[in-house]
Structure formats: structure tokens, C-alpha cells
Design a protein around this motif. Structure first.
Motif, PDB file in Angstrom:
ATOM      1  N   ASP A  73       0.840  -1.211   0.000  1.00 28.12           N
ATOM      2  CA  ASP A  73       0.000   0.000   0.000  1.00 28.12           C
ATOM      3  C   ASP A  73       0.870   1.254   0.000  1.00 28.12           C
ATOM      4  O   ASP A  73       0.588   2.223  -0.711  1.00 28.12           O
ATOM      5  CB  ASP A  73      -0.901   0.018   1.235  1.00 28.12           C
ATOM      6  N   SER A  77       1.110   4.230  -2.792  1.00 28.30           N
ATOM      7  CA  SER A  77       0.825   5.615  -2.415  1.00 28.30           C
ATOM      8  C   SER A  77       1.955   6.541  -2.849  1.00 28.30           C
ATOM      9  O   SER A  77       1.716   7.694  -3.236  1.00 28.30           O
ATOM     10  CB  SER A  77       0.600   5.728  -0.906  1.00 28.30           C
ATOM     11  N   ARG A 100      -3.570  -3.098  -6.759  1.00 29.87           N
ATOM     12  CA  ARG A 100      -3.618  -1.888  -5.930  1.00 29.87           C
ATOM     13  C   ARG A 100      -3.557  -0.629  -6.786  1.00 29.87           C
ATOM     14  O   ARG A 100      -4.233   0.361  -6.508  1.00 29.87           O
ATOM     15  CB  ARG A 100      -2.463  -1.906  -4.926  1.00 29.87           C
ATOM     16  N   SER A 104      -6.500   2.190  -7.146  1.00 28.08           N
ATOM     17  CA  SER A 104      -6.249   3.607  -6.914  1.00 28.08           C
ATOM     18  C   SER A 104      -6.718   4.445  -8.095  1.00 28.08           C
ATOM     19  O   SER A 104      -7.357   5.496  -7.918  1.00 28.08           O
ATOM     20  CB  SER A 104      -4.757   3.831  -6.662  1.00 28.08           C
TER      21      SER A 104
END
Length: 289
Positions: A73, A77, A100, A104
Motif C-alpha cells: 500500500d 501511495s 492496488r 487507486s
């Protein structure tokens, strides 16, 4: 989870006190603690990941206590995905990072679609999942089907070698590699290829198991690595040898400072790394300018 951001001046000399692994120019002749011929390494690593593919994500949960999910994660990010991006995730066969990134991007799209004046979402996102091992890719494709993403054109599955990518120069907005670069034969070639395929302004991000530098914690981590993880591999996956190699390969990987200097040598600017959990893992990043 303790986080520590460390940005180093890469023009300074590497400390002579670093362990001998940091002096290796590449890992062309290492397979864990064994010395092997260069042409043998890729076959041996391939066998390891063919053996662990079916239990790869389950073992990651066991070995890290689920923390690998938070680490990934954090990686995504730092990437800051955006709709319409062309992204390459290398050694990502099981799809953990790619899913992921797509999540996003889709989240940004959903928020943007609430704005009737926003018309900047026309270009299609492409996330290329590249892995040299077909068994790992099969796991990822099956996971995509389970998630209802089997027909999603944003995900493109590619069997390929990180040292000789099939993608065009200056074609990617981002490049990620998670827990994969320590298993390659020539780290320098992987970094060179990453630099080649990225556009100007493209970001390189690498999540990798690294070196703990807190003395007491290091002793506990070494005990866990060499006494517990191979045993877990034997019990959960029925494969002690593959996980013995995996913990040995961490110790042969260059320390954070040395690896950062290798990223800079490949041409990347603004190179930095962030230690997670005292250096158990580190996220390295660089920018192609």
C-alpha cells in the motif's frame, strides 16, 4: 510500523564499514549463500518461484504477519497513480501491486466522474504485469478472475525478463518492482532497462527486503529468518529449500546505501529510500529527468 525516511547524498563515498555483500558489483554468481555459474542462476531462481507460486501470497502473510500488504500500500501511495497512465510492474506475477494501482486509478475516476466539468479521463489506463515465471503469471490471472477483473483491458499480462524488457524506450509513466530485484542475475541491467522504458518524469519504485541496522532487532530478525521462515516453508508450503534460499538472498542483496548508489548510477535523479520496520524492508525511488 515504524517508518523512517532517509535521503542520502549519493556523491559521497560508500562507507568501508559496509558488509562484504555491498562490495559485490552484481549477483551474477550468487544463489543465496552458494556460488553458482551465471547461466545457472536464472534456472535455479525459476525453479524456486515455480515451486512457491501456488502458496506465494499465503506464505507472504505468514512470514510478514500480513505487513506485506501495508508495505505494498505504501509503495503504491508513493507512486501516485493517475487515470490514463502507462505503468509497468515487473516481477509482479501474482498481481498484488497491479491490483492496488488499478484500484487507486479507479477510485480517482469515480471521484472525478462526479464532476460534470471533468473530461480528462478519456485515455485508457494500461498496467503491464511483467514476470519471467509463467506459473506466477497464472496465479495473477486467476486472482484477477476471482476479483472480477478478468476482462479488464487495463491489466495486461506479459511474460518477460526484467533484464531485457520488450517495451519501447520512453513508453512508461511508472515502473515498480516488489520483492523481485534481489533474485535477478544482473541488478545493473534491470535498473538500466527500467531507466530506458520510463518517460521523462517517470518514477522508479522498488520495494525490497533489506538490511536491519538496529543491533538487538537484527539478532531477533536473523533468528526469525533462518530458524522460523524455512520451517514455515516446510510446514505451510512443503518446501523448506526455496524459503532457505529466499532468506539467504536477502543477505546477499546490497545494503540500502549501496543499492541507492546503483540506482543513481543508472541515471536516476532524486534518489532516496525509506526504511520500514527498522530496515526489514525499504522502498527505493528515483526519477528520470
Amino acid at each position: 510500523m515504524a517508518l523512517r525516511l532517509v535521503t542520502k547524498n549519493l556523491s559521497s563515498r560508500i562507507s568501508p564499514k559496509l558488509c562484504s555483500a555491498s562490495l559485490l558489483h552484481s549477483h551474477a554468481t550468487s544463489f543465496g549463500f552458494k556460488e553458482v555459474r551465471e547461466e545457472e542462476k536464472s534456472q535455479m531462481v525459476g525453479k524456486v518461484f515455480s515451486n512457491v507460486a501456488s502458496n506465494y501470497d499465503l506464505m507472504n502473510d505468514f512470514m510478514s504477519g500480513g505487513l506485506h500488504r501495508l508495505w505494498k500500500d505504501r509503495l503504491v501511495s508513493k507512486l501516485s497513480p493517475f487515470p490514463g497512465m502507462k505503468h509497468l510492474d515487473v516481477a509482479g506475477g501474482t498481481g498484488d501491486v497491479a491490483f492496488r494501482i488499478l484500484e487507486s486509478v479507479n477510485s480517482i475516476k469515480r471521484r472525478a466522474l462526479q464532476d460534470p466539468l471533468n473530461d480528462d479521463l478519456q485515455e485508457e489506463t494500461r498496467i503491464y504485469v511483467c514476470d519471467i515465471n509463467p506459473n506466477m503469471l497464472d496465479v495473477g490471472k486467476n486472482r484477477a478472475l476471482e476479483k472480477g477483473l478478468g476482462e479488464d483491458k487495463s491489466l495486461v499480462w506479459v511474460q518477460g525478463d526484467a533484464e531485457a524488457l520488450s517495451f519501447e524506450d520512453n513508453s512508461m509513466d511508472g515502473y515498480t518492482i516488489a520483492f523481485g530485484i534481489r533474485n535477478v542475475t544482473h541488478i545493473e541491467k534491470v535498473l538500466s532497462e527500467a531507466y530506458r522504458v520510463l518517460k521523462r518524469g517517470g518514477r522508479f519504485l522498488c520495494l525490497e527486503l533489506s538490511h536491519v541496522d538496529i543491533p538487538v532487532f537484527k539478532e531477533l530478525y536473523d533468528f526469525y529468518s533462518f530458524s522460523v521462515i524455512p520451517r514455515l516453508g516446510e510446514i505451510v508450503a512443503g518446501d523448506r529449500e526455496s524459503y532457505q534460499y529466499l532468506v539467504e538472498s536477502i543477505r546477499r542483496f546490497p545494503p540500502q546505501e549501496k543499492f541507492a548508489s546503483m540506482i543513481a548510477d543508472a541515471g536516476f535523479q532524486k534518489v532516496e529510500y525509506e526504511n520500514l520496520v527498522g530496515g526489514v524492508v525499504a522502498i527505493h525511488s528515483g526519477l528520470k529527468i
